[in-house]
Design a protein around this motif. Structure first.
Motif, PDB file in Angstrom:
ATOM      1  N   ALA A 139      -6.004  -4.672   5.468  1.00 14.62           N
ATOM      2  CA  ALA A 139      -5.599  -4.408   4.087  1.00 14.62           C
ATOM      3  C   ALA A 139      -6.765  -3.841   3.287  1.00 14.62           C
ATOM      4  N   ARG A 143      -6.857  -0.207   1.522  1.00 16.56           N
ATOM      5  CA  ARG A 143      -7.118  -0.125   0.087  1.00 16.56           C
ATOM      6  C   ARG A 143      -8.307   0.801  -0.201  1.00 16.56           C
ATOM      7  N   ALA A 172      -1.747   2.297  -0.405  1.00 13.30           N
ATOM      8  CA  ALA A 172      -1.735   1.148  -1.311  1.00 13.30           C
ATOM      9  C   ALA A 172      -0.581   0.201  -0.972  1.00 13.30           C
ATOM     10  N   VAL A 173       0.558   0.763  -0.618  1.00 12.27           N
ATOM     11  CA  VAL A 173       1.695  -0.064  -0.210  1.00 12.27           C
ATOM     12  C   VAL A 173       1.378  -0.778   1.102  1.00 12.27           C
ATOM     13  N   TYR A 176      -0.744  -3.706   0.379  1.00 10.57           N
ATOM     14  CA  TYR A 176       0.064  -4.786  -0.181  1.00 10.57           C
ATOM     15  C   TYR A 176       0.834  -5.519   0.920  1.00 10.57           C
ATOM     16  N   LEU A 177       1.481  -4.758   1.792  1.00  8.85           N
ATOM     17  CA  LEU A 177       2.264  -5.379   2.862  1.00  8.85           C
ATOM     18  C   LEU A 177       1.383  -6.194   3.812  1.00  8.85           C
ATOM     19  N   THR A 179      -1.463  -7.608   2.982  1.00 10.14           N
ATOM     20  CA  THR A 179      -1.894  -8.785   2.235  1.00 10.14           C
ATOM     21  C   THR A 179      -0.784  -9.831   2.220  1.00 10.14           C
ATOM     22  N   GLU A 180       0.452  -9.393   2.022  1.00  8.19           N
ATOM     23  CA  GLU A 180       1.577 -10.315   2.045  1.00  8.19           C
ATOM     24  C   GLU A 180       1.773 -10.905   3.438  1.00  8.19           C
TER      25      GLU A 180
END
Length: 183
Positions: A139, A143, A172-173, A176-177, A179-180
């Motif tokens: 991630a 980023r 960026a998506v 996020y994914l 990180t989730e």
């Protein structure tokens, strides 16, 4: 009764002539470009756009190498990491011809047993033993790359800027994914 004298013609150009001249000058200025804005150079050296495109392709290929290293160390992460790896591979292809990392299979791993140019970075990438940490590092890489691409938008011409913006948004998506997925 005397007739009035004929109206005196104004000296100098008429208003219509001036307007046409200004419009023509604006068109000429709008149609010219500065030398650093050209997409293709005739001097034999790569243009700024070509350099930016090659750098973006290399960055995407390096990212695919990171994904490959994480998949090799943690195959259980394939459902999360595999589709994002396939997208990073598509991003590398979108920036132009160059060495590819192999075509993705439905499981998200590269096909064939041959070494690819993007597989070499994965050999130097250290992957954390913990799956959560591996996703967090991926991630962070996504980023950082998205941020670099967003900053590069100001230095490249239109079409490449749109492509960089799109790929930066996708990165960026992905961050996020990932990180989730690490939660």
């Amino acid at each position: 009764m005397p007739f009035p004298s004929p109206p005196r013609s104004p000296s100098g150009p008429r208003r219509r002539t001036l307007l046409a001249s200004v419009a023509g000058a604006a068109l000429l200025v709008g149609c010219t470009s500065r030398p650093d804005e050209s997409d293709g150079g005739t001097s034999g050296s790569p243009s700024l756009a070509e350099k930016a495109r090659a750098r973006a392709a290399r960055d995407s290929e390096d990212l695919v190498g990171r994904y490959d290293a994480v998949l090799a160390a943690h195959p259980v992460l394939a459902p999360v990491v595999g589709p994002l790896r396939a997208e990073a591979l598509r991003h590398a292809a979108a920036f132009g011809p160059g060495p590819s990392a192999g075509s993705p299979t439905p499981s998200g791993t590269p096909t064939g047993g041959t070494a690819s140019p993007s597989a070499s970075p994965s050999a130097s990438v250290s992957v954390p033993a913990n799956e959560r940490d591996a996703l967090t590092e991926l991630a962070a890489a996504e980023r950082a790359l998205a941020d670099r691409r967003a900053k590069a938008l100001l230095d490249v011409p239109g079409e490449l800027a749109r492509l960089l913006a799109s790929v930066a948004a996708a990165g960026a998506v992905h961050a996020y994914l990932l990180t989730e997925g690490a939660k």
